[in-house]
Structure formats: C-alpha cells, structure tokens
Design a protein around this motif. Sequence first.
Motif, short mmCIF file in Angstrom:
data_model
loop_
_atom_site.label_atom_id
_atom_site.label_comp_id
_atom_site.label_asym_id
_atom_site.label_seq_id
_atom_site.Cartn_x
_atom_site.Cartn_y
_atom_site.Cartn_z
N GLN A 1 7.94 -16.80 -33.01
CA GLN A 1 9.36 -17.09 -32.97
C GLN A 1 10.10 -15.83 -32.58
N GLU A 2 11.29 -15.98 -32.07
CA GLU A 2 12.09 -14.83 -31.70
C GLU A 2 12.26 -13.89 -32.88
N ASN A 3 12.12 -12.59 -32.60
CA ASN A 3 12.24 -11.50 -33.58
C ASN A 3 11.03 -11.35 -34.49
N ASP A 4 9.97 -12.10 -34.25
CA ASP A 4 8.74 -11.90 -35.01
C ASP A 4 8.18 -10.51 -34.72
N PHE A 5 7.61 -9.88 -35.74
CA PHE A 5 6.93 -8.60 -35.58
C PHE A 5 5.67 -8.79 -34.73
N THR A 6 5.41 -7.84 -33.85
CA THR A 6 4.19 -7.84 -33.03
C THR A 6 3.58 -6.45 -32.98
N LEU A 7 2.28 -6.42 -32.93
CA LEU A 7 1.54 -5.16 -32.86
C LEU A 7 0.51 -5.29 -31.75
N VAL A 8 0.45 -4.30 -30.88
CA VAL A 8 -0.56 -4.26 -29.81
C VAL A 8 -1.51 -3.11 -30.09
N PHE A 9 -2.80 -3.41 -30.12
CA PHE A 9 -3.83 -2.43 -30.45
C PHE A 9 -4.75 -2.33 -29.24
N GLY A 10 -4.86 -1.13 -28.66
CA GLY A 10 -5.71 -1.04 -27.48
C GLY A 10 -5.85 0.36 -26.93
N PHE A 11 -6.29 0.42 -25.68
CA PHE A 11 -6.62 1.68 -25.03
C PHE A 11 -5.75 1.90 -23.78
N PRO A 12 -4.46 2.16 -23.95
CA PRO A 12 -3.59 2.39 -22.78
C PRO A 12 -4.09 3.56 -21.96
N GLY A 13 -4.03 3.42 -20.63
CA GLY A 13 -4.62 4.40 -19.74
C GLY A 13 -3.81 5.66 -19.52
N ARG A 14 -2.71 5.55 -18.77
CA ARG A 14 -1.93 6.73 -18.41
C ARG A 14 -0.44 6.42 -18.44
N THR A 15 0.31 7.26 -19.08
CA THR A 15 1.76 7.24 -18.94
C THR A 15 2.26 8.65 -18.65
N ASN A 16 3.47 8.74 -18.17
CA ASN A 16 4.05 10.02 -17.75
C ASN A 16 5.49 10.12 -18.23
N GLU A 17 5.70 9.89 -19.52
CA GLU A 17 7.04 9.79 -20.07
C GLU A 17 7.83 11.09 -19.99
N TYR A 18 7.15 12.21 -19.86
CA TYR A 18 7.82 13.49 -20.08
C TYR A 18 7.84 14.40 -18.85
N LEU A 19 7.71 13.85 -17.68
CA LEU A 19 7.82 14.62 -16.45
C LEU A 19 9.24 15.13 -16.28
N THR A 20 9.39 16.22 -15.57
CA THR A 20 10.72 16.72 -15.28
C THR A 20 11.39 15.85 -14.22
N SER A 21 12.68 16.03 -14.05
CA SER A 21 13.43 15.23 -13.09
C SER A 21 12.91 15.43 -11.67
N GLN A 22 12.47 16.65 -11.37
CA GLN A 22 11.97 16.92 -10.03
C GLN A 22 10.69 16.12 -9.75
N ALA A 23 9.85 16.00 -10.76
CA ALA A 23 8.62 15.22 -10.61
C ALA A 23 8.93 13.74 -10.40
N VAL A 24 9.86 13.20 -11.18
CA VAL A 24 10.21 11.79 -11.05
C VAL A 24 10.86 11.51 -9.70
N LYS A 25 11.67 12.42 -9.24
CA LYS A 25 12.30 12.26 -7.93
C LYS A 25 11.26 12.21 -6.82
#
Length: 760
Positions: free
Chosen positions: A263-287
């Motif tokens: 139902q809407e607003n139900d709690f959900t949990l995802v358990f797994g092996f995410p590969g690669r993220t790049n959340e913290y690159l500088t603006s120059q890298a993202v550009k």
Amino acid sequence: MISKRILSFFAAAFLSIGITTARPDEGMWLPLLLKQLNEAEMQKKGMKLSAEDIYSVNQSSLKDAIVSFGGFCTGEMISPEGLLLTNHHCGYGQVQQHSTVENDYLTDGFWAMNREQELPNPGLTATFIVRMEDVTKQIMAGTEGAKTEAAREAVIQRNMAKVGKEATAGTHYDAVIKPYFYGNEYYMYITETFKDVRLVGAPPSSIGKFGGDTDNWMWPRHTGDFSIFRVYAGPNNEPAEYSPQNKPYKPKHHLPISLSGVQENDFTLVFGFPGRTNEYLTSQAVKEIYEVSNPAKINIRETKLNILDKDMKASDAVRIKYAAKYASIANYWKKWIGENRGIRKANAIEEKQQLEKQFATWVAADPARKGKYGNLMADFEKNYNALDGITISRDYINEAAYGVEIIKLANNFTKLQEMVVQKAPQKDIDAMVERLEKYSADFFKDYNAPSDKKVFAALLSLYYNNVDQKLHPQAFMMVREKYKGDFSKYADDVFSKSAFASEAGVKKLLADAKAGKDVIKTDPAFVLASSVADYYRVNVLPTYTSVNDNLNLLYRTYMTGLREMQQDKSFYPDANSTLRIAYGVVEPYEPVDGVKYKYYTTLEGIMEKAASGAAEDYAIPAKLRELYEKKDYGRYGVNGEMPVAFIASNHTTGGNSGSPVINANGQLIGTNFDRNWEGTMSDIVYNPDQVRNISVDARYMLFIVDKFAGAGHLVNEMTLVTDDTSGLPQVDARHKASGETSKKDKKKKRKNKDKAEAGN
C-alpha cells in the motif's frame, strides 16, 4: 575531462560525503553499521525488525537469504530447498545459452517440472556473505611512510593479501576487502560461493521482457522480470563443483513471501549488491559526463543497436545469438539518456558547484584549514584539464573500437603472438592455444560475421569522423591513405582476409601458432587491434594512470575536509559491489508538470498495451490473455485485479537487479528490476522527488509460476504468509498450489470474519 575508469575509481573509494543532510530514502548503507546509523530511522518509517534481524553473525538473519548472483546481480533464497529468485534479465544469458532454434526457451520460456530437468550452468555462482569486519587498522599498517600513492597502494595490497589469507585459513571461505571513504577505511567480507546453480524456470520473453526496449527504464511498467534457479551443494551442505550427486542447498534463512501486497507509504527495504555509484564527484566531473562522455557513448551504442536490430529481425538464428548482447548494449544506452535528463532536471552541476563554494568559504575561514585544503580545488582543476583528449579517446576505444567483435577477438591473441615470436616453451604455447580454443568456440557460438562487418564499418567511421585526427590510432592513417577514409571498403578487406572472421580460420591460425609459425601479426584484424591497443598504451594510459594517482589523494583529502565541515551528518558509501541496505517507502511521483503516476500497475495495463499495437515489445502469450479474460488469478489477485509491479523510493543501481524488496516484517513483497527513467541520475545525485526503484510484485511472480506455467510444485516449496486482523504475519502451513488455501488458513479466516462481523 574524466574517464570511465576514473568514475569507477571514484565510486570504489570516494565515499560518504553528503552535499546536504542525506535526503529522505537516500543511501546505500552498510549492514554492519545499521544499529548505530539507521535502525531508529528505519523503525520510525514503520520497520518492525531490529538491526540484528537484518544482519547478524550470531544467528540466522535476512543477510543469509541474500546472494550475489554471478557477481553481476542479486538473488534471494525463497525456499528451504535452495530455490533462488532473481530477475529474468539476470538469468537471460543462461536461458539464451540453453536455447536453440528447436528449443527456443527465450521465446517460449522454460520450466523444470522435476529436479532432473533443472539445467546446469557452468561458471555461474551464488555467493553468500558469512560476515563483515572493519579491518582498517590492519590494512593501513605501514602506509604512514609511503611517499607516493603507488607505494601506499603496494603496502595496502600486501596487507590485504595477508589479512584475507589469515581470515580464511583452514576454511572453504573467501575474503573480499574493499576501500571505503576513499581509502580511509577498509572492510572485509567473508564469503561462501556455490558453484552448482541450475536453471529451474523462466517465463517467455513476452512476460519476462514485456515492454522490451520500449519500456526499459520507464514507469508505468508491466514486466514479469524474474527467473528461478536452484543452488546445489555437496556433502555437509557446502559448496561443490557440479555433480549429479549434489543435493539442493539448505539455506540458513529463506524469505517468506507475503500475499498481502503493498500500500502507499508502506516501508520497504532493498537488500543487495549495488555495483557503482558516483554521488560525490565534483561539478567539473559531472559536467564532463553530461556534455562529453554520455553523448558520445549514446551515439555509438545507438548506431550499433540499429544495425543489430535489423539483422535480428531478419533471422531467428541471429536473434538468438545476439539476444543477450543486444539487451546488454541497450540497457546502458537508454540509462545514459535518462541520466542526462535527470542531471539537468536536478540541477546537479549547479548543486555541486554550490557545495564547492561552501567548502572554499569554510577553508578560507581558518589558517590551519587553508594550509591543509587551500590548494585542493586548484589541484582538481589542473588534473581534470590534463585529461583533455583522454576521456573521449577511452570512450571511443571502449565503445567503438572494442564494440566491434572481431577486434575484441583478435586482441585476445596478443599474448600468444608474443609467445610465438619469443619462442616460449612449447608447453606454455600449448596451454595458451588450449585456452584460446575454448574462448573461440564460445565466441563463435554467438557470432554473426555479416552483422559484425556492418558494425565495424559504422562504429569505426564514427571514431574516425568524430574524434580529432591527432587522437587517432596509427591504423586510421592507413585507412585514410589506402581507402580514402571509406571504412566500408576497409571492412570488405578485413573480413575477406582475416582468419578471425570465421571459426575455421581461427582454428587454422591456432594450429599454425602451435607449430611455431608467426602468422598472427600480419592478420589484418590483428593489425588493427594492435594499433588500437598501442595507441591506448602509449597515448592514453600514462596520463590516465598519473591523473588517477593524483585524484586518489585529492579525493581522500577532500573527503576528510567535507567530513570535518559536516560533522553532524551520517555518511553512506558509494556502491562498490558489496552488500548494502537501502530503505524507503512505496510512493508515487510526478515526472513532469501535470502528470502523476500511481505506485502500482496491474494485468489490465498489459492488456491495454497489447491492444494498442504501439510496439512489438507488447506481444503477449495467448495463455496470459485467457487467464485475464477468465479473471483466473487464484489467491494472488486482489479485488478482481492482478497486481504486476510497484515503485518505491529505495536508492538502487546496477547490481541491485534481482534484489529482494522486503516489507516491515521481513517478508518478500517484490523483486527489484529497474529504476524509472527520470531517476537514473541517482548514480550521481539523488533527487527524492524523482527517484523510484521498480519491482515486480511477488504475487505476479507466484501467479505466473502457478497459474500460467503450471509449475505449482515450485510454489509448494515456498513459504507464503498472510496478515491477520492485528496486522501480524502468520505463516501458512505448506499450502497447496493454484490458489488453494490450507485447512488451517480457512479456519483462521472464518474466525477473523466472525470477529469482524461481531465488531460491526
């Protein structure tokens, strides 16, 4: 400019730096640290579990039901007899390998009606996590005196080998140690890998890939993206190589499956092996990603896809050969398109520029900070500028040059050619020939030279015309002089003269090489492959390596500074293919002004798409239509509808494919398989208003297995749960298939019904 490998390098190391306080549902958290960082918030969102219920080394916990499937996806244990659930697209390669024109499991689906019919998959593994451990102190020992990044890394690698060996001595376990917080901390995962994993069931592609490329990365979604395998074990329930004598693995924990849905607003949990993220690159890298790298890769892959699509439609044999390859190429092609849209919508570049301004102001306010961090941003700019020409070269080498299969094949023969020239010992040459014989046999099983010839001409033309001539490999000069830049004529010559264009040609070449004949170096495909490799080695790799070393230190320092500046924040690490938790809620979203998507889809939507005639990706099996028309949903439907998929705000990425979506009580409610197109930029920046993960509803999986496939014996293995009037989960006795309810459950329902009527 920033290269693809540097992006991966960032993701593996530059971790847990919050631009602002972690936004709602953002983050990929370490299971080991849930108690101190996340448990309270998760319970506030509705979770009824404890951190110990999720991750424990002292008792069975949810982590014992989670596996790394083949090292590229996630899977979950769903029965006490070793059944493993993952995505259809994760098991697609195995289904394709077992398919022929006569037994087209891709089109028709596959269901083992008994254990003897389950199909082995050499090389496929299922890896469990035994435990995690913080080993920072041991890994960092001796690094204080290192004068260069290379010297520091050498010490770390020696320490990793020692610590891992000591941790697994006398066991059949393996150790994986990876850097976190950009090399400031290290965690070790002790793993147990099973090597006998057999295909049990997969729906036809018209269900498992319903929507195809048309719907990929999109919402609303109606895809039954699941497949089922079974893990087998040897004596003592431990890993063993494939053997007919192996028995189904008995997991420490398997996930019960909820029939109550979401139902809407139900709690959900995802358990797994995410590969690669790049959340913290500088603006120059993202550009650089937004303006240079993504546009180039999108163009190259789109060109290749158009060629393969035409040839696959013209031949069933080619379609089967290239089905898995095509899906793999198309997946990130469309992802990159959505990622650029999301970067723009989230103002990601501007947001990162604001963080950098805040950091500069904070540094300037204190002399000690100025001494430590004052030159940081200037050094970043200097190193990124040094990558000018490197990024575009690497993208075209990886995507265009090595996007041509004959070039990749020829490149694999480099070592053998060197061995023949250097007159290596015959036993070494024989061993190399044997390896290449096996590699080539696998290669030609799924290869069509006429298609690759078209790809050759098209992709190398893009490389030639879209990249500055000063960045070209030497072979392009020959094409310019001999063929006037006409890569179609060049392709004619290469494919008519190269041994690598046919399996027979490669077999003869290997026989000649085994006999000591130096025939490889003059092959036209090998000449081209060598030219590309030489250009990379001489003109790309040195700068790339040097900049990587510099950025490694810069980002470690930058991370330290940001953590000092933001001491009140909880930091989560970027994905690096290790076990993670993401949590959120079932939630709709508004992709554009005036449009709002609800949080679930049903079988009704499948029929609407099928009736539209808008895309061949919307063809459906007659049996599915029949079940819909009869509303024959068994116990899996709700109020005359058959749920298919749902969305939630969990932070996911590649590698999370196949991850279980778990409810507040620790029960399986769905299997994650995608993100919405507007949210694909979550690898770089998380936008809570747009990011949604897409999951196939567990009830749809059960419906397809039971009612569509008639494989109710598989459902009988699973543990299904329902909710009583108090909302607490109640486990059914091993229920019957086809929607039948156990006597105990029927009695309980009558009792609950009587209570409800009395209350009214």
